[in-house]
Design an enzyme around this catalytic site. Structure first.
Site, short mmCIF file in Angstrom:
data_model
loop_
_atom_site.label_atom_id
_atom_site.label_comp_id
_atom_site.label_asym_id
_atom_site.label_seq_id
_atom_site.Cartn_x
_atom_site.Cartn_y
_atom_site.Cartn_z
N LYS A 123 0.84 -1.20 0.00
CA LYS A 123 0.00 0.00 0.00
C LYS A 123 0.88 1.26 0.00
O LYS A 123 0.60 2.21 -0.72
CB LYS A 123 -0.92 0.02 1.23
CG LYS A 123 -1.86 -1.17 1.33
CD LYS A 123 -3.10 -0.96 0.54
CE LYS A 123 -4.09 -2.11 0.58
NZ LYS A 123 -3.67 -3.44 0.90
N LYS A 159 -8.37 1.24 4.81
CA LYS A 159 -7.82 -0.12 4.63
C LYS A 159 -6.56 -0.29 5.46
O LYS A 159 -5.78 0.65 5.63
CB LYS A 159 -7.55 -0.41 3.16
CG LYS A 159 -6.91 0.72 2.38
CD LYS A 159 -6.97 0.43 0.87
CE LYS A 159 -6.68 1.66 0.05
NZ LYS A 159 -6.78 1.42 -1.39
N ARG A 209 -6.39 -4.67 -12.72
CA ARG A 209 -5.11 -5.30 -12.36
C ARG A 209 -4.24 -5.30 -13.61
O ARG A 209 -4.61 -5.88 -14.63
CB ARG A 209 -5.39 -6.73 -11.87
CG ARG A 209 -4.17 -7.66 -11.79
CD ARG A 209 -3.02 -7.14 -10.95
NE ARG A 209 -3.36 -6.77 -9.59
CZ ARG A 209 -3.37 -7.62 -8.57
NH1 ARG A 209 -3.04 -8.87 -8.75
NH2 ARG A 209 -3.67 -7.18 -7.35
N ARG A 223 -11.51 -6.04 -12.71
CA ARG A 223 -12.28 -6.80 -11.70
C ARG A 223 -13.50 -5.96 -11.34
O ARG A 223 -13.35 -4.85 -10.82
CB ARG A 223 -11.41 -7.07 -10.48
CG ARG A 223 -10.25 -8.00 -10.80
CD ARG A 223 -9.17 -7.96 -9.76
NE ARG A 223 -8.58 -6.64 -9.64
CZ ARG A 223 -7.68 -6.29 -8.74
NH1 ARG A 223 -7.28 -7.17 -7.85
NH2 ARG A 223 -7.18 -5.07 -8.71
N ARG A 231 -15.91 -4.11 -2.59
CA ARG A 231 -14.59 -4.58 -2.99
C ARG A 231 -14.64 -5.35 -4.31
O ARG A 231 -15.53 -6.17 -4.51
CB ARG A 231 -14.01 -5.48 -1.90
CG ARG A 231 -13.95 -4.75 -0.56
CD ARG A 231 -13.70 -5.70 0.58
NE ARG A 231 -14.69 -6.75 0.66
CZ ARG A 231 -14.60 -7.80 1.46
NH1 ARG A 231 -13.57 -7.92 2.25
NH2 ARG A 231 -15.54 -8.70 1.48
N ASP A 271 -2.72 -2.01 -9.17
CA ASP A 271 -4.17 -1.85 -9.10
C ASP A 271 -4.50 -0.40 -9.42
O ASP A 271 -3.96 0.52 -8.79
CB ASP A 271 -4.69 -2.18 -7.69
CG ASP A 271 -4.64 -3.68 -7.42
OD1 ASP A 271 -4.38 -4.46 -8.35
OD2 ASP A 271 -4.87 -4.06 -6.25
N GLU A 279 -2.50 0.52 -5.51
CA GLU A 279 -1.69 -0.50 -4.87
C GLU A 279 -0.66 -1.05 -5.87
O GLU A 279 -0.95 -1.13 -7.07
CB GLU A 279 -2.60 -1.65 -4.41
CG GLU A 279 -2.01 -2.48 -3.33
CD GLU A 279 -2.92 -3.65 -2.94
OE1 GLU A 279 -2.57 -4.30 -1.96
OE2 GLU A 279 -3.93 -3.93 -3.61
N ASN A 281 1.20 -4.51 -6.04
CA ASN A 281 1.31 -5.84 -5.42
C ASN A 281 2.58 -6.53 -5.88
O ASN A 281 2.79 -6.71 -7.07
CB ASN A 281 0.11 -6.70 -5.84
CG ASN A 281 -1.19 -6.17 -5.25
OD1 ASN A 281 -1.55 -6.53 -4.14
ND2 ASN A 281 -1.86 -5.30 -5.99
N1 LIG Z 1 -9.88 4.61 -3.05
C1 LIG Z 1 -10.80 3.66 -3.27
N2 LIG Z 1 -12.02 3.96 -3.76
C2 LIG Z 1 -12.97 3.02 -3.97
N3 LIG Z 1 -12.78 1.72 -3.71
C3 LIG Z 1 -11.57 1.33 -3.23
C4 LIG Z 1 -10.52 2.28 -2.99
N4 LIG Z 1 -9.46 1.61 -2.50
C5 LIG Z 1 -9.82 0.31 -2.44
N5 LIG Z 1 -11.09 0.13 -2.87
C6 LIG Z 1 -11.85 -1.13 -2.95
O1 LIG Z 1 -11.23 -2.10 -2.13
C7 LIG Z 1 -10.69 -3.17 -2.91
C8 LIG Z 1 -9.33 -3.58 -2.38
O2 LIG Z 1 -8.47 -2.45 -2.31
P1 LIG Z 1 -6.88 -2.48 -2.44
O3 LIG Z 1 -6.41 -1.14 -2.04
O4 LIG Z 1 -6.48 -2.96 -3.79
O5 LIG Z 1 -6.44 -3.53 -1.30
P2 LIG Z 1 -6.23 -5.13 -1.33
O6 LIG Z 1 -4.81 -5.32 -0.98
O7 LIG Z 1 -7.14 -5.66 -0.29
O8 LIG Z 1 -6.55 -5.60 -2.72
C9 LIG Z 1 -10.64 -2.63 -4.34
O9 LIG Z 1 -10.80 -3.65 -5.31
C10 LIG Z 1 -11.82 -1.66 -4.36
O10 LIG Z 1 -13.03 -2.37 -4.60
MG LIG Z 2 -5.77 -4.83 -4.51
#
Ligand SMILES: Nc1ncnc2c1ncn2[C@@H]1O[C@H](COP(=O)(O)OP(=O)(O)O)[C@@H](O)[C@H]1O
Ligand SMILES: [Mg+2]
Length: 318
Positions: A123, A159, A209, A223, A231, A271, A279, A281
């Protein structure tokens, strides 16, 4: 070539969905030797030589996807390449494993580079490119997080820094009477960091992704969250949809790519929601099986090619 894959227990992997299995099958198809071990078996022998308990695998195409030999004590420098593909969380055990992997002697290649796995929280790594990230605040303070929500107009996503697969992600609005409880739990009573971010409504059309191999974007999949979920992760039921890269996404990849290449991240997944990077990864990214299905391309070939190139370079002593 001899490969060692550090994995979660083999019986927990899904043969049709798992990216590590695609890598193993690709390498085995080239006539390479495949061993696997679990992270807790890693240790250091005399002279600080990393070792493990590994099993040789014979891979099959059927649901019964592998046959494993008896476990044997092995040194990691007996392999040409060691793949660190244990799934997150990045916890204390993972942290020490990266230190053990630092000690694997050249020319054995470790993928992805354990120093970067340790240095680059998925992150926070994205924030090195903050001009491409949505407005973000990282804090343990509930008051600060609530103030940030107001700055954003009364809505945000929070998160945990060590989450994956959407775990611990909340979309919080001003009206939500659970907000403070969520922040108390998320910060463990203000003792741990939580990342708060502008809520990007574009997420409803998908979280992209992008697969980066040696710093180049070679594939992508969108996705799309179900209408019952905030999510979009596949773990949270997100549906895979065919997609292409936009100009803006190419720009983001152009900014991130060189650093991935320079820091030994052969395989990464960015992401991107709307125009924003959320993100990077690097621990055990996934997505290539969905891309294979939608686009008919086999990214595992590019990954194993990249590994072969790096191994040849190291063996040549250059
Ligand atoms: N800034 C954001 N605005 C809207 N949805 C978000 C945002 N950040 C994360 N999400 C939602 O949360 C999910 C997971 O977030 P992410 O930051 O990629 O963490 P993870 O490591 O759990 O994948 C994303 O697929 C999205 O649906
Ligand atoms: Mg993610």
């Amino acid at each position: 070539m001899r490969h060692l894959f550090i994995l979660d227990p083999l019986d927990r992997l899904l043969p049709d969905a798992d990216t590590s299995i695609a890598f193993m099958r690709e390498a085995a198809g080239r006539g390479h030797h495949i061993d696997s071990c679990e992270m807790p078996s890693l240790g250091l022998g005399t002279e600080a030589r990393p070792r493990c308990t590994a099993r040789s695998l014979e891979l099959r195409r059927s649901a019964d996807w592998y046959r494993a030999d008896e476990p044997m004590a092995r040194f990691l420098d007996e392999y040409d390449v060691v793949w660190m593909r244990k799934d997150p969380p990045f916890d204390q055990a993972y942290f020490y494993a990266t230190h053990i992997l630092d000690l694997v002697a050249p020319p054995t290649l470790v993928v992805n580079d354990p120093r970067t796995l340790r240095d680059a929280n998925e992150k926070l790594f994205a924030l090195r490119f903050h001009e491409y990230c949505p407005p973000t605040c990282v804090s343990k303070s509930i008051a600060e997080l609530l103030a940030f929500r107001e700055e954003l107009g009364g809505e945000m996503v929070v998160k945990p820094l060590d989450g994956a697969g959407g775990s611990g992600v909340f979309h919080i609005t001003r009206e939500d009477r659970n907000a403070v409880t969520i922040l108390e739990l998320g910060t463990r009573q203000e003792t741990e960091y939580l990342m708060a971010q502008r809520y990007l409504p574009e997420v409803r059309t998908g979280d992209k992704r992008i697969i980066m191999i040696e710093g180049e974007p070679l594939g992508a999949v969108l996705r799309v969250p179900t209408d019952k979920e905030a999510r979009a992760n596949f773990h949270a039921g997100g549906a895979a949809q065919k997609t292409e890269l936009t100009e803006r996404e190419r720009e983001i990849c152009g900014a991130v790519g060189p650093i991935l290449r320079e820091t030994g991240i052969i395989f990464a997944g960015l992401d991107v929601i709307g125009d924003w990077l959320t993100e990077i990864n690097i621990t055990s990214p996934t997505g290539i099986r969905e891309i294979a299905e939608l686009d008919g391309i086999a990214l595992e070939r590019d990954v194993v090619d990249a590994v072969e190139r790096r191994v040849a370079f190291r063996r040549s002593g250059s």
